[in-house]
Design an enzyme around this catalytic site. Structure first.
Site, short mmCIF file in Angstrom:
data_model
loop_
_atom_site.label_atom_id
_atom_site.label_comp_id
_atom_site.label_asym_id
_atom_site.label_seq_id
_atom_site.Cartn_x
_atom_site.Cartn_y
_atom_site.Cartn_z
N HIS A 1 40.80 -6.37 -11.00
CA HIS A 1 41.97 -7.59 -11.85
C HIS A 1 41.76 -7.13 -13.18
CE1 HIS A 1 42.97 -11.92 -12.17
NE2 HIS A 1 42.79 -11.38 -14.07
N GLU A 2 40.54 -6.51 -14.44
CA GLU A 2 40.66 -6.32 -15.10
C GLU A 2 41.98 -4.95 -15.29
OE1 GLU A 2 39.86 -8.44 -17.59
OE2 GLU A 2 39.73 -9.62 -16.03
N HIS B 1 45.32 -5.22 -15.61
CA HIS B 1 45.95 -5.57 -17.07
C HIS B 1 46.54 -4.99 -18.00
CE1 HIS B 1 45.27 -10.58 -16.42
NE2 HIS B 1 44.09 -10.06 -16.62
N GLU C 1 48.33 -13.38 -15.42
CA GLU C 1 47.17 -13.56 -14.97
C GLU C 1 47.55 -13.79 -13.42
OE1 GLU C 1 44.72 -12.84 -15.40
OE2 GLU C 1 44.45 -13.57 -17.44
#
Length: 849
Positions: free
Chosen positions: A509-510, A513, A532
């Site tokens: 997930h990170e 980004h 997000e």
């Protein structure tokens, strides 16, 4: 839930007048003092004025953003001396680690508000016009407005960049005789140097930042801003383009967290604050203020300084017991993405190096770049990795892992093994890594964030006397203001236990980004889903590839996660204000700013917003819906094209949707349009109708059906009498994946009663105390709901070690009015509240007392 929102409290003001003047580069020179819990030093800002304000506009009268009388007052500094007497003599031999510390040893004359206060007041300075018309294109002085909060500003001065030896090459107009114009021309030439001269540019920024001051500037602060002016400078063109601010943070500043790590040693970090970085340094917060930066930070030699930066900095010893660290960034980014963490971290290294690890260690410098035609990219010029053939093929970028010494083993066992495959998986999906390196830090236990951390809220049904567990999922996610930072990822220690699944998905997930949230940012921060929603959708894809799952396995696991998220979204929408359920709350005004460039982030300060997942979940389901309409191959091919088109830029929802629809064949587009997507998904509360239709028509995935069968077995076990025929059929339970265990426990939480024998068998069958934090959280919910005293130790451990996820457990312990549970809650809070995140501690205190 009928909650009336207070716009004056819920909206976050962005005060900087970015339409008039833009910060192009920050130079920070800071000292970190753990004894006083203060970061102190200087900040030099290099500006470029906006073309649209070169001439006076008779029709523009900007509305004042703040009605506070304080906003219209300025403090008059002491008479200026050139050069300033407390500035070290400038030397062209001074390097990055020799930054001057201005004003060391000066008497602190700050007032109650923490700002430099000289009682002399210049005539006319308090005129409200200085607040309300920041452009001042007539006879009044131009007013620079910076976002600033919880800082003690001690001094502001103009920097004499013309005094830097060798700077003459930047003075291209021999006709300039006014010194102030000469200084501004030097800064203009410096900030507009071409990308292939980035090293030279950084060097000149550093040298200019050490130049002597040439006159103090008038300044004042209000709640949200720092206002600066120079007498006689009537426009942004006339205003000094290089200024130095001496300031210090405050121990309770909302951008900075002072705490202790898991080994009990002091540390400090920034990230996740709703007010972004304005309590770390005065800056321009609006996302359009894209800037570069470099920073030198000094701390005790026993500490490691990690920061957003393209270089993997190493310490330079200045004197015994003190080290200096220097980082820089050459890709323009919003100031909110700047992050720093200082603590006694240990770098965790593999015991043996694999070929991937060796390749990842090789640094990649933009100076090696074989730049292609700049027209390939649509962003402002900078050393772009998308223009470099070597960078585009780099599957795994250099990376480091840091953690407290006591967690070194856990990191080696879990996290360290995951970084390379997750980076490689991301590259296989989206292509070029936008950033040249990555640091991963395991932050202290009080870090108020984890990822998909959710819980059930115990509630009393109005028509029943008994307690029921209605699933009300709440999450501590990376806060909206700074969900991401280039080159550094913060992970909770909760991700390190119970196998690799939670750690891997959170890491993916990170990493996502880097593309969505950083390389491509939202022009209006209310559109969080652009960051997000994409990261949530991509984490499943990255994680499947990192595990090298077969296509059918990947599909099954992704469908299971969709099932879990569907449950979470339904409960989120049932238990949150409708106003906070809208992904594009400003509608047609999204992206609009005042004439000065100031604006507000709608609901940005609402305390409930930090506990909501709606932007993650609705955004995820919208992207999943679009990917299904196109087909995965077509969708991800388009996504790579979109990244190549928009990296380095800010976007609005329509930028993505318009380009997407242009790539959908007519026969698949059907009734899809930007307007219909706005209506159904982004500008309405509640469940989007297309999503409801899809979920009602869709069949349950195989992994979810398997969970359903296991739930039926446990219900049979729970109904059996205590003394049963030993010859009776014994249930045989299947081995379940972590996400299946989460779903199983959620179903069991919906049961009215589970007897102690069933709970004991459940614990032993799945070894629940050893599972990951997501599973253990559901287990703790069951323990609390059914008052299973034998497992209270698991609840105590969770509240102390998994603070990012445990806040709502306190509420559940209190709501049952069970004396032992309430005592457990209060004793755990007493042990942790001193180091707890301030917001979390306040929420828990309201539950307990």
């Amino acid at each position: 839930m009928d909650i009336k929102l207070d716009p004056s409290r819920d909206d976050l003001p962005l005060m900087a007048n970015t339409s008039h003047i833009l910060v192009k580069h920050y130079v920070l020179d800071l000292d970190v003092d753990f004894e006083s819990q203060i970061i102190e030093g200087t900040l030099v800002l290099f500006f470029e004025s906006g073309n649209r304000y070169r001439k006076k506009s008779s029709s523009t009268e900007e509305t004042c953003q703040s009605e506070s009388d304080e906003a219209c007052k300025f403090r008059t500094p002491e008479p200026c001396h050139v050069p300033v007497t407390n500035t070290r003599t400038f030397s062209s031999k001074m390097g990055y680690n020799d930054f001057a510390i201005y004003g060391k040893g000066e008497k602190d004359t700050s007032g109650k508000d923490g700002n430099h206060d000289n009682q002399e007041q210049a005539s006319g300075i308090s005129s409200s016009k200085y607040c309300c018309d920041t452009g001042n294109h007539g006879s009044e002085d131009f007013l620079l407005v910076l976002d600033c909060c919880d800082l003690s500003v001690l001094k502001v001065e103009e920097v004499d960049v013309a005094a830097v030896p060798g700077i003459e090459k930047f003075t291209r107009s021999p006709k300039l005789t006014v010194v102030s114009e000469l200084r501004n021309q030097i800064v203009h030439e410096l900030v507009t140097l071409p990308a292939d001269r980035w090293r030279e540019q950084l060097d000149h920024y550093a040298r200019c930042s050490q130049a002597p001051g040439c006159g103090e500037l008038l300044f004042d602060t209000d709640t949200w801003s720092l206002q600066i002016r120079k007498t006689g400078a009537q426009t942004a063109i006339d205003f000094p383009h290089a200024i130095r601010i001496r300031y210090r943070t405050k121990p309770q500043g909302r951008s900075v967290t002072w705490t202790s790590d898991q080994s009990g040693r002091p540390c400090v970090y920034t990230m996740g604050s709703p007010i972004n970085n304005r309590a770390l340094f005065p800056c321009q917060e609006p996302p359009v203020a894209m800037s570069t930066w470099q920073a030198t930070v000094r701390a005790a030699a026993s500490f490691v300084v990690l920061m957003s930066g393209e270089n993997s900095a190493q310490p330079t010893q200045l004197r015994e017991g003190c080290s200096s660290w220097h980082y820089y960034v050459t890709m323009p980014m919003p100031a909110s993405t700047f992050t720093i963490a200082v603590g006694p971290w240990t770098e965790v290294k593999p015991e043996t190096c694999s070929p991937n690890d060796q390749a990842a260690k090789r640094p990649f410098s933009p100076s090696e770049a074989d730049f292609r035609c700049a027209s390939i990219c649509g962003h402002v010029e900078y050393p772009c990795r998308f223009q470099n053939a070597s960078a585009t093929t780099q599957e795994i970028i250099p990376h480091r892992v840091f953690a407290p010494g006591c967690l070194r083993g856990a990191c080696q066992e879990t996290l360290l093994q995951l970084v390379s495959p997750c980076l490689s998986a991301a590259h296989s999906v989206l292509g070029t890594h936008p950033f040249s390196r990555l640091d991963v830090l395991i932050v202290p236990a009080n870090f108020p964030s984890l990822g998909m951390a959710s819980s059930f809220l115990t509630s009393v049904c109005p028509d029943q006397d008994s307690l029921t567990c209605g699933p009300c999922y709440k999450a501590f996610l990376f806060k909206f203001a700074c969900p991401n930072s280039p080159h550094i990822v913060f992970l909770s220690q909760s991700t390190l236990t119970g196998g690799s699944h939670l750690c891997g998905t959170r890491l993916c997930h990170e990493i996502a980004h880097a593309w969505f949230g950083l390389a491509i940012g939202a022009r209006d921060w209310t559109e969080e889903w652009l960051s997000e929603g994409f990261a949530t959708h991509l984490e499943d894809v990255f994680w499947a590839k990192a595990q090298q799952l077969a296509p059918h396995e990947a599909q099954e696991q992704q469908e299971l996660r969709a099932c879990l998220r569907w449950r979470r979204l339904q409960d989120e929408l049932r238990n949150s204000p409708e106003q906070l359920q809208v992904l594009r709350p400003s509608k047609e005004k999204t992206g609009h700013v005042t004439d000065s460039g100031s604006s507000v982030v709608k609901h940005g300060l609402n305390p409930e917003k930090g506990f909501m997942q709606v932007h993650y979940l609705k955004g995820y389901f919208l992207l999943r819906f679009l990917a299904r309409r196109l087909g995965d191959d077509t969708y991800f091919s388009f996504l790579r094209k979109f990244v190549h088109t928009f990296h380095g830029q800010l976007i609005l929802s329509q930028d993505f949707l318009q380009m997407l629809l242009e790539n959908i064949p007519e026969e698949k587009r059907l009734d899809l349009s930007v307007e219909s997507i706005f209506r159904d998904w982004l500008e309405s509360s509640g469940l989007p109708q297309p999503l409801q239709t899809e979920r009602q028509a869709g069949a349950e995935c195989g992994l979810a059906r398997q969970v359903g069968a296991e739930v039926a077995k446990w219900n049979r076990v729970n109904r059996r009498p205590r003394k049963r025929n030993r010859r009776g059929t014994k249930e045989v339970f299947e081995k379940l994946l972590p996400d299946q265990l989460v779903l199983l426990l959620e179903h069991l939480l919906e049961q009215k009663t589970l007897n102690p024998r069933t709970l004991q068998s459940l614990e032993r069958t799945y070894h629940l105390p050893q599972q990951d934090a997501e599973v253990r959280h559901r287990w703790c919910e069951l323990v609390v709901k059914h008052k299973y005293t034998k497992a209270y130790k698991d609840v105590e451990r969770f509240l102390q070690e998994d603070q990012a996820m445990g806040v709502y457990l306190y509420g559940e312990l209190m709501v049952g009015e069970d004396a032992r549970q309430q005592q457990l809650a209060r004793s755990c809070f007493a042990l942790t509240q001193e180091w707890m995140d301030r917001c979390s501690a306040q929420v828990v205190a309201e539950m307990l007392f």
